[in-house]
Design a protein around this motif. Structure first.
Motif, mmCIF file in Angstrom:
data_model
loop_
_atom_site.group_PDB
_atom_site.id
_atom_site.type_symbol
_atom_site.label_atom_id
_atom_site.label_comp_id
_atom_site.label_asym_id
_atom_site.label_seq_id
_atom_site.Cartn_x
_atom_site.Cartn_y
_atom_site.Cartn_z
ATOM 1 N N LEU A 73 0.830 -1.203 0.000
ATOM 2 C CA LEU A 73 0.000 0.000 0.000
ATOM 3 C C LEU A 73 0.864 1.252 0.000
ATOM 4 C CD1 LEU A 73 -3.019 0.769 0.125
ATOM 5 C CD2 LEU A 73 -2.741 1.021 2.594
ATOM 6 N N LEU A 74 0.463 2.234 -0.813
ATOM 7 C CA LEU A 74 1.175 3.497 -0.898
ATOM 8 C C LEU A 74 0.369 4.670 -0.355
ATOM 9 C CD1 LEU A 74 2.715 3.160 -4.491
ATOM 10 C CD2 LEU A 74 3.764 2.571 -2.300
ATOM 11 N N ASP A 75 -0.949 4.535 -0.277
ATOM 12 C CA ASP A 75 -1.829 5.622 0.156
ATOM 13 C C ASP A 75 -2.631 5.153 1.368
ATOM 14 O OD1 ASP A 75 -3.376 7.839 0.441
ATOM 15 O OD2 ASP A 75 -4.433 7.663 -1.462
ATOM 16 N N TRP A 76 -2.442 5.813 2.510
ATOM 17 C CA TRP A 76 -3.137 5.420 3.738
ATOM 18 C C TRP A 76 -4.640 5.658 3.643
ATOM 19 C CZ3 TRP A 76 -1.050 2.518 7.367
ATOM 20 C CH2 TRP A 76 -1.705 2.380 8.597
ATOM 21 N N ASP A 77 -5.073 6.671 2.906
ATOM 22 C CA ASP A 77 -6.497 6.939 2.756
ATOM 23 C C ASP A 77 -7.219 5.791 2.057
ATOM 24 O OD1 ASP A 77 -6.238 9.383 4.001
ATOM 25 O OD2 ASP A 77 -5.917 10.489 2.127
ATOM 26 N N PHE A 78 -6.512 5.079 1.208
ATOM 27 C CA PHE A 78 -7.127 3.936 0.521
ATOM 28 C C PHE A 78 -7.532 2.863 1.519
ATOM 29 C CE2 PHE A 78 -7.071 0.172 -2.277
ATOM 30 C CZ PHE A 78 -7.877 0.638 -3.303
ATOM 31 N N LEU A 79 -6.810 2.766 2.635
ATOM 32 C CA LEU A 79 -7.158 1.824 3.697
ATOM 33 C C LEU A 79 -8.261 2.364 4.581
ATOM 34 C CD1 LEU A 79 -6.676 -0.661 5.538
ATOM 35 C CD2 LEU A 79 -4.794 0.615 6.589
ATOM 36 N N ILE A 80 -8.157 3.630 4.978
ATOM 37 C CA ILE A 80 -9.132 4.223 5.893
ATOM 38 C C ILE A 80 -10.528 4.260 5.283
ATOM 39 C CG2 ILE A 80 -9.740 6.344 7.113
ATOM 40 C CD1 ILE A 80 -7.464 4.930 8.400
ATOM 41 N N CYS A 102 2.718 4.567 5.619
ATOM 42 C CA CYS A 102 2.841 5.233 6.915
ATOM 43 C C CYS A 102 3.726 6.469 6.857
ATOM 44 C CB CYS A 102 3.403 4.262 7.956
ATOM 45 S SG CYS A 102 2.314 2.871 8.343
ATOM 46 N N ILE A 103 4.393 6.700 5.741
ATOM 47 C CA ILE A 103 5.297 7.848 5.585
ATOM 48 C C ILE A 103 4.646 8.860 4.667
ATOM 49 C CG2 ILE A 103 7.582 8.583 4.841
ATOM 50 C CD1 ILE A 103 8.570 5.761 5.389
ATOM 51 N N ASP A 104 4.504 10.064 5.154
ATOM 52 C CA ASP A 104 3.916 11.149 4.371
ATOM 53 C C ASP A 104 5.028 11.836 3.581
ATOM 54 O OD1 ASP A 104 2.242 12.995 3.286
ATOM 55 O OD2 ASP A 104 2.029 14.214 5.105
ATOM 56 N N SER A 105 5.428 11.212 2.483
ATOM 57 C CA SER A 105 6.526 11.733 1.671
ATOM 58 C C SER A 105 5.966 12.496 0.478
ATOM 59 C CB SER A 105 7.414 10.589 1.177
ATOM 60 O OG SER A 105 6.663 9.666 0.409
ATOM 61 N N PRO A 106 6.679 13.502 -0.005
ATOM 62 C CA PRO A 106 6.202 14.291 -1.147
ATOM 63 C C PRO A 106 6.263 13.490 -2.442
ATOM 64 C CG PRO A 106 8.404 14.996 -0.499
ATOM 65 C CD PRO A 106 7.961 13.998 0.528
ATOM 66 N N ARG A 107 5.096 13.163 -3.000
ATOM 67 C CA ARG A 107 5.058 12.372 -4.217
ATOM 68 C C ARG A 107 5.603 13.128 -5.419
ATOM 69 N NH1 ARG A 107 4.546 7.377 -2.168
ATOM 70 N NH2 ARG A 107 2.898 7.299 -0.601
ATOM 71 N N SER A 108 5.538 14.452 -5.363
ATOM 72 C CA SER A 108 5.991 15.254 -6.503
ATOM 73 C C SER A 108 7.500 15.443 -6.524
ATOM 74 C CB SER A 108 5.308 16.620 -6.472
ATOM 75 O OG SER A 108 5.608 17.308 -5.263
ATOM 76 N N PRO A 139 12.354 11.866 8.573
ATOM 77 C CA PRO A 139 12.238 12.519 9.886
ATOM 78 C C PRO A 139 10.909 12.211 10.554
ATOM 79 C CG PRO A 139 11.952 14.113 8.121
ATOM 80 C CD PRO A 139 12.349 12.829 7.464
ATOM 81 N N GLU A 140 10.835 12.548 11.825
ATOM 82 C CA GLU A 140 9.638 12.260 12.610
ATOM 83 C C GLU A 140 8.412 12.986 12.061
ATOM 84 O OE1 GLU A 140 8.026 10.061 15.759
ATOM 85 O OE2 GLU A 140 10.151 10.187 15.232
ATOM 86 N N LYS A 141 8.606 14.160 11.510
ATOM 87 C CA LYS A 141 7.465 14.940 11.020
ATOM 88 C C LYS A 141 6.818 14.312 9.790
ATOM 89 C CE LYS A 141 10.307 17.906 8.037
ATOM 90 N NZ LYS A 141 10.679 19.298 7.687
ATOM 91 N N ASN A 142 7.525 13.444 9.091
ATOM 92 C CA ASN A 142 6.972 12.819 7.893
ATOM 93 C C ASN A 142 6.190 11.549 8.193
ATOM 94 O OD1 ASN A 142 8.176 14.834 6.446
ATOM 95 N ND2 ASN A 142 9.565 13.527 5.297
ATOM 96 N N LEU A 143 6.128 11.154 9.443
ATOM 97 C CA LEU A 143 5.329 9.991 9.809
ATOM 98 C C LEU A 143 3.889 10.394 10.079
ATOM 99 C CD1 LEU A 143 7.724 8.064 12.218
ATOM 100 C CD2 LEU A 143 7.198 7.521 9.849
ATOM 101 N N LEU A 144 2.967 9.498 9.789
ATOM 102 C CA LEU A 144 1.561 9.772 10.067
ATOM 103 C C LEU A 144 1.327 9.859 11.573
ATOM 104 C CD1 LEU A 144 -0.223 7.385 7.534
ATOM 105 C CD2 LEU A 144 0.267 9.824 7.268
ATOM 106 N N PRO A 145 0.326 10.616 12.018
ATOM 107 C CA PRO A 145 0.022 10.686 13.452
ATOM 108 C C PRO A 145 -0.327 9.308 14.013
ATOM 109 C CG PRO A 145 -1.110 12.426 12.247
ATOM 110 C CD PRO A 145 -0.518 11.511 11.216
ATOM 111 N N PRO A 146 0.047 9.034 15.242
ATOM 112 C CA PRO A 146 -0.250 7.713 15.835
ATOM 113 C C PRO A 146 -1.736 7.382 15.850
ATOM 114 C CG PRO A 146 1.370 8.892 17.164
ATOM 115 C CD PRO A 146 0.877 9.867 16.140
ATOM 116 N N ALA A 147 -2.588 8.380 16.087
ATOM 117 C CA ALA A 147 -4.023 8.108 16.104
ATOM 118 C C ALA A 147 -4.515 7.638 14.736
ATOM 119 C CB ALA A 147 -4.785 9.362 16.549
#
Length: 487
Positions: free
Chosen positions: A118-125, A145-151, A175-183
Motif C-alpha cells: 500500500l502506498l496511500d493510507w487513505d485507501f485503507l481508511i 505510513c510515511i507522508d513523503s512528497p510524491r511530486s 524525519p519524525e514529522k513525515n510519519l503519520l500521526p499515531p491516532a
C-alpha cells in the motif's frame, strides 16, 4: 459521360468461424475462450446444472446472427466461481488487462489478489482496500505510513523501503514529522484487522501498542510480522499474537530510523511470542538478559539473525539458552562481542547447523574465538565479504571439527596456507566453495590439499579471475565422488 469510373466489385463479408475469434484477437484471450468452450462441452456429456431459463437464452443466442451475438456478453452465463477458476490459470501479465474489461472482471480479479504493498493510507481508511481486494493475506504498509512528497524528483531506495525526499531531509531521510500521526495509524490498523481477519503477514512502520493489540486480537492466524521503527513500548502490543512464527524487528537504521529496542522490549517479545521460529533483530540494542529471556521462553526458535546489532558486551554467553537453535546469522555487524567473558561461561549450541557471517568486521580475536567455541557443533560455515578475516582469525574455526560445508567469498586477506591449516583438520568436510579470495593461489595448492579435493562431494574453486585449477581438474576425477560431478 466524360467522367466514368470503373467500380470494383465489393468483397463478400467473411463470416467469422466462431464468436471467440470474432470477439478476441489476442492469443491469450483466445486461450480463455477455448477453455470456456471445453468446459461447456464437458458439461454437455452430463446432466446440465444450468436452469431451463439459461438454456433458453443459449438457444436464442445460437439462432441470432454472429454479428448480433457478438454484442452480447456471453461470459454473463458463467458463474463467478467458474470465471475465477479460469482467471487463476492465466499468467500474471494478463491479470491487469483483464481487470479493464468490465466492473465484474475487475471485482473478480481483485478476489485473486492476496498480497499488496500500500502506498496511500487513505485507501485503507476509506474501506476501498477491503472492497477492492477482499481476500488479502499479505499487506505491506511501510510506505503508506510515511507522508513523503510524491511530486519530489528524489527517490531514495533502501533494502527496507523506498521514499521520496524533499530538500529538507537532514539529518534523517525519514524525519519524525513525515510519519503519520499515531491516532491515524491506530485507526487504519483497526480497519485492517476487522476487514482481514485471515491476515497472515503484515509489515508496519511506527506502530503503537493500541494498533498492534487490535491486530493481534482480530487476526488470530497472523504468522509473520515485520515492524519498522520499533520501540520497547510498541512490543507490548504483540503479546497477544499467539501464533506468530516469523518476527522481524527493525529499530535503528543509520540515516532512516532512530528508535530503541532494549532488553525491556526483548523481554516483552519473549513472554508474548513463545511460538516464534525465526527471529531477526536489526539495529536493536540489548544484552545478556534480553537474549537469555528469548532463549528461555521461545523454545521453538530455530533461526536467529542479528543485523547491525548494538548489543552490550557479554550477550554471546546467553546464546546457550537457545536449545533448539539451528541457524545463527550475523549481518553487517561492526563488532561481534567486545567482552564475551570467561570461556567456561560461554556454553555451546549443540543443535546448531549453520553459521553465516555476512559483511561483518572480524577484527577482535577474543570475540572471534568465543564465537567459534559457542558454535563448535556447527555443520555449515559461511563467510561472505567479511573484513579482517586473515589466517590468524580463521585459525579459530578449527575448534569446529564437525563442519561438512564451507563457503568463502570475498575474503581477500585469507591465504592458501591459512585455508589448508584449518580444512585439513576437518575429517567430515564434504563440500568446499572458494570464490573471490584473491590471496588464495593455484600455485600454492599442496599435494595434501589436492588429495582432499579428490574426495569432496562438491568443489567450487575460483578464488580469482586467473584461477586455472577448475579447468585443469575437469575430467581427472578430482571433486567427483559417489556419482556427483565436479562443479
Amino acid at each position: 459521360m466524360p467522367y466514368l469510373q470503373r467500380l470494383k466489385p465489393k468483397k463478400p463479408l467473411n463470416k467469422p468461424s466462431s464468436w471467440p475469434s470474432f470477439w478476441f484477437k489476442d492469443k491469450a484471450h483466445k486461450h480463455v475462450v477455448v477453455k470456456m468452450q471445453l468446459d461447456t462441452l464437458s458439461l454437455s456429456k452430463t446432466p446440465s446444472p444450468l436452469p431451463p431459463l439459461e438454456h433458453t437464452v443459449s438457444a436464442e443466442l445460437e439462432k441470432t446472427s454472429p454479428l448480433k451475438s457478438s454484442k452480447v456478453d456471453l461470459t454473463a452465463l458463467l458463474t463467478d466461481e467458474l470465471l475465477l477458476r479460469i482467471f487463476s490459470k492465466l499468467p500474471d501479465c494478463q491479470r491487469n488487462p483483464n481487470s479493464l474489461v468490465c466492473k465484474r472482471w475487475l471485482n473478480l480479479q481483485g478476489r485473486l489478489v492476496h498480497s499488496v504493498k500500500l502506498l496511500d493510507w487513505d485507501f485503507l481508511i476509506s474501506g476501498r482496500l477491503l472492497s477492492r481486494f477482499p481476500n488479502l493475506t499479505d499487506v505491506d504498509l511501510v510506505a503508506a505510513c510515511i507522508d513523503s512528497p510524491r511530486s519530489s524528483g528524489i527517490l531514495l531506495t533502501h533494502k527496507f523501503l523506498s521514499v521520496h525526499l524533499d530538500s529538507d531531509f537532514w539529518p534523517e531521510f525519514v524525519p519524525e514529522k513525515n510519519l503519520l500521526p499515531p491516532a491515524l495509524i491506530d485507526r487504519g490498523l483497526r480497519v485492517l484487522a476487522q476487514g482481514f481477519p485471515n491476515l497472515r503477514k503484515l509489515v508496519l512502520n511506527a506502530a503503537t501498542v493500541s494498533g498492534l493489540s487490535s491486530v493481534a486480537e482480530e487476526c488470530p492466524t497472523l504468522q509473520e510480522l515485520e515492524l519498522h521503527r520499533c520501540t520497547d513500548l510498541s512490543l507490548r502490543g504483540i503479546s497477544a499474537c499467539k501464533n506468530l512464527q516469523i518476527l522481524k524487528l527493525i529499530g535503528t537504521v543509520d540515516g532512516f530510523y532512530s528508535s530503541v529496542v532494549s532488553d525491556i522490549g526483548l523481554t516483552f517479545l519473549a513472554n508474548g511470542c513463545k511460538r516464534v521460529v525465526k527471529l531477526e533483530l536489526s539495529g536493536c540494542e540489548g544484552s545478556y538478559d534480553g537474549i537469555k529471556a528469548i532463549g528461555q521462553c521461545c523454545h521453538m526458535l530455530e533461526e536467529l539473525t542479528l543485523c547491525d546489532h548494538r548489543m552490550d558486551g557479554g550477550w554471546m554467553a546467553a546464546l546457550s539458552f537457545c536449545g533448539n537453535l539451528k541457524t545463527l546469522r550475523l549481518q553487517s555487524c561492526k563488532r561481534i562481542d567486545p567482552t564475551p567473558g570467561p570461556v567456561e561461561h560461554l556454553g555451546s549450541l549443540p543443535t546448531l547447523e549453520r553459521l553465516q557471517l555476512q559483511r561483518c568486521q572480524l577484527r577482535d580475536q577474543q570475540s572471534m574465538k568465543s564465537l567459534m567455541l559457542v558454535c563448535d557443533a556447527v555443520r555449515e560455515m559461511v563467510f561472505q565479504d567479511c573484513w579482517g578475516l586473515d589466517n590468524e582469525m580463521f585459525t579459530f574455526a578449527s575448534h569446529c571439527r564437525r563442519v561438512k560445508i564451507l563457503s568463502l567469498e570475498g575474503c581477500s586477506l585469507l591465504t592458501t596456507d591459512g585455508l589448508e591449516s584449518v580444512i585439513l583438520s576437518w575429517k567430515e568436510l564434504q563440500r568446499l566453495r572458494v570464490v573471490s579470495c584473491n590471496n588464495i593461489k593455484d600455485s600454492e595448492v599442496t599435494p595434501a590439499l589436492s588429495s582432499l579435493f579428490s574426495v569432496l562431494k562438491e568443489l567450487k574453486w575460483s578464488p580469482d579471475s586467473q584461477s586455472l585449477l577448475s579447468s585443469g581438474l575437469a575430467g581427472t576425477g578430482v571433486g567427483k565422488r559417489r556419482g556427483k560431478i565436479f562443479k
